[in-house]
Design a protein around this motif. Structure first.
Motif, PDB file in Angstrom:
ATOM      1  N   THR A  75       6.641  -9.534  -6.312  1.00 25.72           N
ATOM      2  CA  THR A  75       5.483 -10.271  -5.492  1.00 25.72           C
ATOM      3  C   THR A  75       4.192  -9.497  -5.183  1.00 25.72           C
ATOM      4  OG1 THR A  75       6.601  -9.043  -3.588  1.00 25.72           O
ATOM      5  CG2 THR A  75       7.210 -11.348  -3.831  1.00 25.72           C
ATOM      6  N   GLN A  80      -6.556  -0.146  -3.600  1.00 24.26           N
ATOM      7  CA  GLN A  80      -6.015  -1.811  -3.899  1.00 24.26           C
ATOM      8  C   GLN A  80      -4.320  -1.476  -3.965  1.00 24.26           C
ATOM      9  OE1 GLN A  80      -8.439   0.172  -5.192  1.00 24.26           O
ATOM     10  NE2 GLN A  80      -9.669  -1.184  -6.606  1.00 24.26           N
ATOM     11  N   GLN A 114      -2.785  -1.446  -0.661  1.00 22.00           N
ATOM     12  CA  GLN A 114      -3.262  -2.791   0.196  1.00 22.00           C
ATOM     13  C   GLN A 114      -2.269  -3.814  -0.270  1.00 22.00           C
ATOM     14  OE1 GLN A 114      -7.101  -4.182  -0.061  1.00 22.00           O
ATOM     15  NE2 GLN A 114      -7.901  -2.542   1.093  1.00 22.00           N
ATOM     16  N   ALA A 115      -1.974  -3.622  -1.730  1.00 22.12           N
ATOM     17  CA  ALA A 115      -1.058  -4.751  -2.206  1.00 22.12           C
ATOM     18  C   ALA A 115       0.438  -4.661  -1.817  1.00 22.12           C
ATOM     19  CB  ALA A 115      -1.220  -4.725  -3.997  1.00 22.12           C
ATOM     20  N   GLU A 163       1.578  -3.122   0.872  1.00 19.80           N
ATOM     21  CA  GLU A 163       1.508  -3.514   2.336  1.00 19.80           C
ATOM     22  C   GLU A 163       1.619  -4.955   2.605  1.00 19.80           C
ATOM     23  OE1 GLU A 163      -1.386  -2.163   5.512  1.00 19.80           O
ATOM     24  OE2 GLU A 163      -0.896  -0.247   4.339  1.00 19.80           O
ATOM     25  N   GLN A 164       0.814  -5.888   1.896  1.00 19.01           N
ATOM     26  CA  GLN A 164       0.636  -7.251   1.579  1.00 19.01           C
ATOM     27  C   GLN A 164       2.134  -7.836   1.450  1.00 19.01           C
ATOM     28  OE1 GLN A 164      -1.928  -8.649   2.968  1.00 19.01           O
ATOM     29  NE2 GLN A 164      -0.444 -10.439   3.253  1.00 19.01           N
ATOM     30  N   ALA A 165       2.525  -7.344   0.233  1.00 17.93           N
ATOM     31  CA  ALA A 165       3.762  -7.735  -0.477  1.00 17.93           C
ATOM     32  C   ALA A 165       5.010  -7.284   0.572  1.00 17.93           C
ATOM     33  CB  ALA A 165       4.356  -6.913  -1.810  1.00 17.93           C
ATOM     34  N   ALA A 195       4.836  -6.994   3.895  1.00 15.58           N
ATOM     35  CA  ALA A 195       4.506  -8.077   5.212  1.00 15.58           C
ATOM     36  C   ALA A 195       4.925  -9.356   4.941  1.00 15.58           C
ATOM     37  CB  ALA A 195       3.036  -7.839   5.531  1.00 15.58           C
ATOM     38  N   ASN A 196       4.755  -9.733   3.469  1.00 20.78           N
ATOM     39  CA  ASN A 196       5.400 -11.344   3.207  1.00 20.78           C
ATOM     40  C   ASN A 196       6.650 -11.615   3.110  1.00 20.78           C
ATOM     41  OD1 ASN A 196       2.462 -11.824   3.104  1.00 20.78           O
ATOM     42  ND2 ASN A 196       2.379 -11.727   1.072  1.00 20.78           N
TER      43      ASN A 196
END
Ligand code: CU
Length: 614
Positions: free
Chosen positions: A521, A578, A581-582, A584-586, A588-589
């Motif tokens: 992801t 980056q 961040q990526a 963390e986002q992955a 969190a999703n």
């Protein structure tokens, strides 16, 4: 010798005992199966008190040497970020050291011909490339212990650099201030290489730390104390570690390469950065006045492996196992005109190290009688420690054990190539690992590469106060100790080692690997750029001595500049923000899943200039 039948009998008897051993729920099924089939050797080692084996030395005769500070050779512009990369060169080469005044000199092989090697000091955020040039006797591989280096620069044991080869190691140095150390990690000969001198300190300096007002000035009030313990032959040369397959305790304690040194100090506060770089010996350190050796003096622990603690911890002793770093502040102001000794205790509840006549002594501090002004201080709060997000349960359980004379982890040694990857952690996942020593016959300081971890639990003596309020990369499993550690497995993917740091155990063969795998992801086409520790693009290269001495071929300023810029264009570190961040986002999703090998290959060949599409 024990007959084979008797041995089988012993093994069977012990196997019965092993059945039903603690296996944590929730760990992978194959791990549980491996754990239940582990049959351990019966402990046959007890700590002994012995007479010296090395020739005698008089204590506290020579001054504490301070390792020289490594000089930056070139400052090269990173073509991607525009920032500087500091380029260093360290040559692995033989040198001699006169330990005994009337005997032969010891022949060592170390970085730039010193042991410890030169101390590299870089500011936080300052990238570096260190070129190691092997003019030694054997193959080497260099690990910067405590650095989240990309796999090809992490000193993978099989990523070897033979005599006549050099390798460029690229380091990020983005961490908070701390003392790391660089040392050999070559397959099966790490102990011998480190023993003969291949270890040095590496400090990440941090402005946030400078602002605290702690004692400062490398070699002045901020002093590295690199401890080692060795044996010498009757002719004064260093005794080899070859043939030793249990532990090399040593009967001569060295600080910064000098047996039992003295150090002249002012009556004020000093910061000491302690590293146990011994092959096997662990320390339980304490201070006393030479005139009152039964009263232990208080001191403050301010930092551990991964830098400052939340706050200072006042103690009267400090357990410092192999490869652990602790930083302390000792205040000599009350002891003007006196002498103070650093000593070593032996806690039989935890340790199995053999003692000799003087292994209870480390060094002496001679305090000047002249008063000085000391403006340094130890604030009550040191920093907010970036702990990994809290997690629960046990993701992996690793037993460090001896079976049929082999040191192993869950029944596997590093030479078992097909089975040695014991964990495949999805990139960016927080995991709790349970590390276990179920024997009272030996102890293991365990090091996990890439990550800083939080020590969250230990049976028996519990988590020491100076372990619990900082981050670590080594944790000591004493006799019969089980420890839980929690870490955030990132930011990079790739194959990394974890192992016992008793280097005799590590070489024989208590080392395995974990693979931080890619995520489906994350949404960028990062294939295997820096995941493979033996990627041939970054492997050691041959050189000729004439090129090295006349600074031609790969040693001209231009070729070095081009090579470092080539490394930088691959961006091993410049997209850290980056990436984080990526990740963390992955996470969190939802729960990201590992990317399959097939999927990784869809992207075609490895791009030379990687770009993240976040
Ligand atoms: Cu061990």
């Amino acid at each position: 010798m024990l007959s084979k039948i008797a041995r089988v009998g012993l093994v069977l008897a012990f196997a019965t005992q092993c059945l039903g051993q603690n296996v944590s729920p929730g760990i992978p099924a194959e791990e549980a199966a491996a754990l239940s089939s582990v049959v351990e050797d019966e402990p046959d080692m007890v700590a002994l008190r012995k007479g010296d084996e090395s020739p005698k030395l008089t204590l506290y005769q020579k001054a504490l040497p301070i390792p020289p500070q490594a000089q930056v050779k070139y400052k090269i512009t990173n073509p991607v970020t525009g920032k500087e990369i500091w380029y260093y060169e360290l040559e692995i080469k033989p040198f001699t050291q006169q330990i005994y005044p009337n005997l032969k000199a010891a022949r060592l092989v170390g970085y730039n011909g010193t042991s410890p090697g030169p101390t590299i000091i870089v500011p936080k955020g300052q990238e570096s490339v260190v070129r190691f040039i092997n003019n030694g006797d054997r193959e080497s591989s260099v690990h910067l212990h405590g650095s989240p280096s990309r796999a090809p620069f992490d000193g993978w044991a099989e990523d070897e650099m033979f005599p006549g080869q050099y390798k460029d190691y690229y380091y990020p140095n983005y961490q908070s201030g701390r003392m790391l150390w660089y040392h050999d990690h070559a397959l099966g000969i790490t102990a011998e290489n480190a023993h003969f001198g291949q270890a040095g300190a590496y400090v990440v300096a941090d402005a946030a730390e400078d602002a605290l007002g702690l004692p400062t000035g490398y070699g002045k009030y901020d002093i590295p104390l690199v401890l080692t313990s060795k044996y010498y032959n009757s002719d004064g040369t260093l005794r080899s570690s070859k043939g030793e397959d249990q532990s090399l305790w040593g009967d001569v304690i060295h600080v910064n390469g000098q047996p039992w040194p003295f150090f002249n100090v002012e009556p004020r506060k000093y910061r000491f950065r302690i590293l146990d770089a011994s092959l096997s010996r662990n320390f339980d350190l304490f201070f006393v006045r030479s005139s009152a050796t039964s009263t232990r003096l208080p001191f403050q622990v301010i930092a551990s492996d991964a830098g400052l603690l939340e706050r200072p911890v006042q103690v009267t002793d400090l357990k410092n196992a192999v490869a652990e770093r602790y930083e302390i502040v000792f205040d000599f102001s009350k002891f003007a005109g006196q002498s103070i000794e650093l000593r070593n205790d032996h806690d039989l509840d935890i340790m199995t190290d053999d003692d000799y006549d003087n292994t209870d002594k480390v060094m002496k501090f001679v305090v000047s009688g002249t008063a000085v002004t000391d403006t340094s201080k130890v604030p009550a709060a040191l920093r907010t420690v970036p702990y990994p997000p809290p997690s629960t349960g046990v993701d992996h359980q690793f037993r460090f054990h001896r079976s049929n004379g082999e040191w192993q982890i869950n029944g596997v040694g590093f030479e078992d190539v097909a089975n040695r990857v014991l964990a495949k952690v999805p990139r960016g996942k927080v995991e709790i690992w349970e590390l276990e020593n179920s024997s009272g016959g030996w102890t293991h300081p365990i090091h996990v590469h890439l990550v800083d971890f939080k020590v969250i639990e230990r049976n028996g003596r519990g988590v020491e106060p100076y372990e619990s309020i900082g981050l670590k990369d080594v944790v000591w499993l004493g006799k019969n100790e089980v420890v839980k550690v929690e870490a955030h497995y990132g930011p990079w993917n790739g194959l990394y080692m974890f192992h016992c740091h008793n280097l005799i155990h590590e070489d024989h063969d208590m080392m395995a690997a974990f693979n931080v795998t890619q995520l489906t992801t994350l949404g960028y086409n990062e294939t295997t750029d820096f995941a493979d520790p033996v990627d041939p693009r970054w492997a050691a290269r041959p050189f000729t001595q004439s090129d090295f001495t006349s600074r031609s071929g790969p040693f001209t300023a231009q070729t070095i500049n081009d090579r470092v810029q080539q490394l930088a264009r691959e961006q091993p570190y410049s997209e850290l923000d980056q990436v984080e961040q990526a990740l963390e986002q992955a996470w969190a999703n939802g729960t990201p899943t590992k990317r399959s090998v097939e999927e990784c290959q869809k992207g075609g060949p490895v791009p030379r200039y990687r770009r993240f599409q976040v």
